[in-house]
Design a protein around this motif. Structure first.
Motif, PDB file in Angstrom:
ATOM      1  N   LYS A   1       0.878  -1.260  -0.018  1.00 47.33           N
ATOM      2  CA  LYS A   1       0.044  -0.076   0.035  1.00 47.33           C
ATOM      3  C   LYS A   1       1.019   1.286  -0.095  1.00 47.33           C
ATOM      4  CE  LYS A   1      -3.686  -1.792   2.670  1.00 47.33           C
ATOM      5  NZ  LYS A   1      -4.411  -1.863   3.900  1.00 47.33           N
ATOM      6  N   SER A   2       0.222   2.049  -0.733  1.00 42.13           N
ATOM      7  CA  SER A   2       0.812   3.605  -0.410  1.00 42.13           C
ATOM      8  C   SER A   2      -0.215   4.510  -0.442  1.00 42.13           C
ATOM      9  CB  SER A   2       1.951   3.708  -1.645  1.00 42.13           C
ATOM     10  OG  SER A   2       2.081   5.141  -1.679  1.00 42.13           O
ATOM     11  N   GLY A   3      -0.297   5.264   0.368  1.00 43.56           N
ATOM     12  CA  GLY A   3      -1.452   6.089   0.596  1.00 43.56           C
ATOM     13  C   GLY A   3      -2.890   5.348   0.395  1.00 43.56           C
ATOM     14  N   SER A   4      -3.532   5.830  -0.501  1.00 42.36           N
ATOM     15  CA  SER A   4      -4.701   5.295  -0.918  1.00 42.36           C
ATOM     16  C   SER A   4      -4.865   4.108  -2.053  1.00 42.36           C
ATOM     17  CB  SER A   4      -5.901   6.377  -1.327  1.00 42.36           C
ATOM     18  OG  SER A   4      -5.137   6.791  -2.323  1.00 42.36           O
ATOM     19  N   ASN A   5      -3.557   3.778  -2.607  1.00 42.78           N
ATOM     20  CA  ASN A   5      -3.234   2.843  -3.368  1.00 42.78           C
ATOM     21  C   ASN A   5      -2.878   1.797  -2.906  1.00 42.78           C
ATOM     22  OD1 ASN A   5      -3.908   4.769  -5.656  1.00 42.78           O
ATOM     23  ND2 ASN A   5      -1.853   5.545  -5.033  1.00 42.78           N
ATOM     24  N   THR A   6      -3.477   0.439  -3.381  1.00 39.35           N
ATOM     25  CA  THR A   6      -3.033  -0.898  -2.998  1.00 39.35           C
ATOM     26  C   THR A   6      -2.821  -1.573  -4.321  1.00 39.35           C
ATOM     27  OG1 THR A   6      -4.644  -0.844  -1.200  1.00 39.35           O
ATOM     28  CG2 THR A   6      -3.822  -2.956  -1.701  1.00 39.35           C
ATOM     29  N   ALA A   7      -1.550  -2.313  -4.144  1.00 37.79           N
ATOM     30  CA  ALA A   7      -1.253  -3.266  -5.281  1.00 37.79           C
ATOM     31  C   ALA A   7      -0.853  -5.006  -4.656  1.00 37.79           C
ATOM     32  CB  ALA A   7      -0.104  -2.624  -5.852  1.00 37.79           C
ATOM     33  N   PHE A   8      -0.886  -5.530  -5.538  1.00 37.87           N
ATOM     34  CA  PHE A   8      -0.552  -7.022  -5.188  1.00 37.87           C
ATOM     35  C   PHE A   8       0.905  -7.258  -5.909  1.00 37.87           C
ATOM     36  CE2 PHE A   8      -4.895  -6.912  -3.979  1.00 37.87           C
ATOM     37  CZ  PHE A   8      -4.979  -7.661  -3.033  1.00 37.87           C
TER      38      PHE A   8
ATOM     39  N   LEU B   1       1.149   1.839  -7.814  1.00 35.75           N
ATOM     40  CA  LEU B   1       1.007   2.527  -6.515  1.00 35.75           C
ATOM     41  C   LEU B   1       1.122   4.007  -6.879  1.00 35.75           C
ATOM     42  CD1 LEU B   1       3.269   0.603  -3.971  1.00 35.75           C
ATOM     43  CD2 LEU B   1       0.608   0.417  -4.342  1.00 35.75           C
ATOM     44  N   SER B   2       1.255   4.622  -8.219  1.00 32.36           N
ATOM     45  CA  SER B   2       1.492   5.779  -8.360  1.00 32.36           C
ATOM     46  C   SER B   2       2.466   6.865  -7.750  1.00 32.36           C
ATOM     47  CB  SER B   2      -0.133   6.383  -8.376  1.00 32.36           C
ATOM     48  OG  SER B   2      -0.991   5.853  -8.855  1.00 32.36           O
ATOM     49  N   LEU B   3       3.469   5.841  -7.618  1.00 37.21           N
ATOM     50  CA  LEU B   3       4.517   6.728  -6.979  1.00 37.21           C
ATOM     51  C   LEU B   3       5.392   7.446  -8.004  1.00 37.21           C
ATOM     52  CD1 LEU B   3       5.890   3.665  -4.926  1.00 37.21           C
ATOM     53  CD2 LEU B   3       5.067   5.595  -3.950  1.00 37.21           C
ATOM     54  N   PRO B   4       5.939   8.681  -7.496  1.00 34.69           N
ATOM     55  CA  PRO B   4       6.693   9.499  -8.408  1.00 34.69           C
ATOM     56  C   PRO B   4       7.837   8.893  -9.344  1.00 34.69           C
ATOM     57  CG  PRO B   4       7.329  10.058  -6.554  1.00 34.69           C
ATOM     58  CD  PRO B   4       6.184   8.970  -6.211  1.00 34.69           C
ATOM     59  N   GLU B   5       8.257   9.463 -10.227  1.00 29.11           N
ATOM     60  CA  GLU B   5       9.402   8.759 -11.191  1.00 29.11           C
ATOM     61  C   GLU B   5      10.501   8.412 -10.331  1.00 29.11           C
ATOM     62  OE1 GLU B   5      10.187   8.368 -14.553  1.00 29.11           O
ATOM     63  OE2 GLU B   5       7.960   8.761 -14.981  1.00 29.11           O
TER      64      GLU B   5
END
Lengths: 408, 232
Positions: free
Chosen positions: A113-120, A166-170
């Motif tokens: 998880k990162s903030g509101s984003n969750t990934a598997f 997770l829509s993290l920055p570049e």
């Protein structure tokens, strides 16, 4: 011989063209048979070529040791495992290892998880040596260091896909992600390796090995995988045998017992894939040979009809001097040509079909048709033509000229 | 030596219990450049005569010498060879290959001789111009009139330069005007040196021939030379 073949082909072609639609339907069985074999072979060959390349790129001096539990034992609740002791043993007692690293996969917690984003994602713990074994390096930041593991630092290295998901920055260095309820600081972003067999190699989160162990809690039950590279490829078999002997002794296996682990090389992996593909090819080949058989019967059927229809023509030809072999040849070549034309159409159709399927599956490797498949497809359709053409042709050749001439 | 020599030729068919004697002990000799008509009613044995003459059929007993060769002992393939080289057939129903144009029909017997396409074309064109059909070479049989079809068939018979032209009711399917045309052609071919044998039941046709062989019940009933009639 050549002359007879030419003349027969000429008359066969005109007769095939004279009944264009019927000829097409007749040969459809062959078309479908050949098209299916060519499309399947082109797909599997393309796949196997690309798998071969990818497996070679894994490195030819890699060895993977993993636990192996036969299905029977697994149903009884027994499971084999590799432990840290096994790792230590191999590390200290086997010579010729360039680098070695354990890998500990997360059982349940594959959520990131990162903030509101969750990934598997695939999450595992390993040591700094992993980058040498797998030739996988950080393009931003750094890889796991020895000290990260020793101090069980809450840090991680992520792959490109995880960053995107997770829509993290570049440049995600210094950001935090949550794994199994704990926060981890991102210290590195891995080089992109692309996909293999549809499996995304960039979808991974790497934690320090000991951090992962502490995260998993009960260490006694954890099962690790050991990856290592051999310094000299020529020593591969020796290293392998040595590891096997050591592990068997360590696991207390008696002489007759089967190994409760597997030591795999990249080559074995590619052999396994090739075996699967060969099996598929054989099965498809069997199905296709049935369809060629059916196609051949279709040809024989129409050729028999054709002989009856042309009885009078056969009589005329005999009256003006056609010998037995002239008539035989004419009908045999007609069946052969029908079959071969079907084979050629099937070849083109199969190629197109294969290409179409390959295009419609994302990241499927480009198709390739080996020469043997072309030769076999045409050879088999020709053979079918001859085998199933011989009976009608013999029937035609054996007609009595007077009876044939009188036939209405 | 006679071109054709029949010695006591018989042909028997079994129809159930009965034995049909289609030919019953026929002796006949035909010389080169003869112009013979076999006449007789249906059932007289003239068709069987024609089949045996044309090497399409074996006699039950007797000996048939063609050009001095004993035909009776020959295999099916040897008979095919004889039909190809020695005999030019002309049938009542023309018997052209329906899907082949006039030229291809005339070329067909040459294929069995192993003559290559170029030469075949030349020979077939010669034969077609002999019957005045050089402008119809690319027509299919269905695009030709009855008389034209029969002339294609005659060209096909001529193209192999056979010893004998064997015509079975050649004008049976033709109108009277065309019949005269075709018979004129036969007269010409005879005067050019061909041996012509016609099987017919029409007295009109038989009149053109020099020798008249009448058949009845499988036997030769009368064999006579006749005064040439009609103009050629």
């Amino acid at each position: 011989m050549w002359f007879a073949l030419m003349e027969s082909s000429r008359s066969a072609l005109s007769s095939i063209l004279a009944h264009g639609f019927r000829s097409f339907l007749t040969t459809l069985g062959i078309v479908i048979g050949v098209a299916s074999v060519i499309s399947v072979v082109s797909l599997t060959e393309g796949l196997s070529a690309s798998i071969g390349q990818q497996i070679q790129s894994l490195g030819t001096n890699n060895l993977t040791v993993r636990s192996y539990t036969p299905l029977e034992d697994r149903m009884k609740g027994i499971s084999a495992r590799l432990s840290n002791d096994d790792l230590d043993l191999i590390e200290s007692r086997v010579e010729g290892i360039a680098s070695i690293t354990p890998i500990l996969f997360a059982h349940r917690a594959s959520q990131v998880k990162s903030g509101s984003n969750t990934a598997f994602s695939q999450i595992f713990g390993t040591t700094y040596a992993y980058q040498d074994v797998e030739q996988l390096y950080a393009k931003k930041g750094r890889f796991i260091a020895r000290s990260d593991s020793l101090t069980r630092r809450r840090v991680c290295v992520i792959g490109e896909t995880v960053r995107t998901n997770l829509s993290l920055p570049e440049d995600p260095i210094g950001e935090y992600v949550e794994v199994a309820g704990e926060w981890f600081k991102i210290i590195g972003l891995l080089d992109s390796k692309g996909k293999m067999l549809g499996f995304d190699q960039d979808d991974l989160v790497i934690l320090p090995y000991k951090t992962m162990q502490s995260l998993m809690g009960n260490q006694r039950r954890s099962d690790i995988q050991i990856q290592l590279t051999v310094a000299d490829q020529a020593e591969m078999e020796n290293v392998r045998e040595r590891i096997r002997t050591l592990l068997r002794a360590e696991h207390g296996l008696k002489a007759g017992d089967a190994d409760d682990f597997r030591i795999q090389t990249a080559e074995q992996l590619s052999e396994t894939f090739n075996n699967i593909i060969n099996t598929v090819t054989v099965v498809v080949g069997g199905i296709v040979s049935i369809s060629l058989l059916v196609g051949g019967i279709g040809i024989m059927n129409i050729m028999l009809v054709s002989v009856t229809e042309r009885t009078r023509e056969i009589g005329i030809c005999k009256a003006i001097g056609a010998k037995r072999h002239h008539i035989l040849m004419q009908f045999l070549v007609e069946a052969l040509l029908l079959s071969l034309i079907g084979g050629l159409i099937g070849l083109g159709l199969g190629y197109g079909l294969g290409a179409l399927i390959a295009m419609s599956i994302p990241s499927f490797p480009p198709i390739s048709i080996p020469l043997w498949a072309v030769v076999m497809a045409l050879g088999f359709s020709g053979l079918v033509g001859i085998v199933f053409g011989i009976l009608p042709a013999a029937k035609a050749a054996n007609l009595d000229p007077i009876d044939a001439l009188r036939y209405e | 030596m006679s071109l054709i020599k029949f010695q006591n030729i018989s042909k028997h068919y079994h129809m159930g219990d009965q034995v049909v004697r289609a030919l019953d002990g026929v002796d006949i000799s035909i010389e080169a450049n003869d112009y013979v008509a076999f006449v007789g009613t249906s059932g007289s044995g003239k068709s069987t005569m024609m089949n045996i003459l044309g090497c399409l059929d074996h006699p039950t007993t007797g000996e048939y010498h063609l050009n001095g060769n004993n035909v009776e002992v020959m295999s099916a393939n040897e008979l095919a060879e004889i039909r190809n080289r020695e005999i030019g057939f002309i049938f009542q129903s023309f018997n052209l290959l329906p899907r082949a144009d006039a030229l291809s029909n005339v070329m067909q017997p040459l294929i069995y001789r192993g003559i290559h396409l170029k030469e075949r074309k030349v020979l077939a064109m010669d034969a077609l111009s002999r019957v005045n059909l050089e402008d119809r070479v690319d027509h299919l049989p269905s695009q030709l009139s009855g008389g034209q079809r029969q002339r294609v068939a005659i060209a096909r018979a001529l193209v192999t330069k056979p010893s004998i032209l064997l015509a079975d009711e050649p004008t049976g399917n033709l109108d009277s005007k065309t019949t005269i045309e075709i018979m004129k052609l036969f007269n010409e071919l005879h005067s050019e040196g061909h041996t012509v044998i016609v099987v017919t039941h029409e007295a009109e046709i038989a009149k053109h021939c020099h020798r008249l062989v009448e058949m009845k019940d499988g036997k030769i009933f009368n064999d006579s030379m006749q005064q040439k009639v009609g103009a050629s």
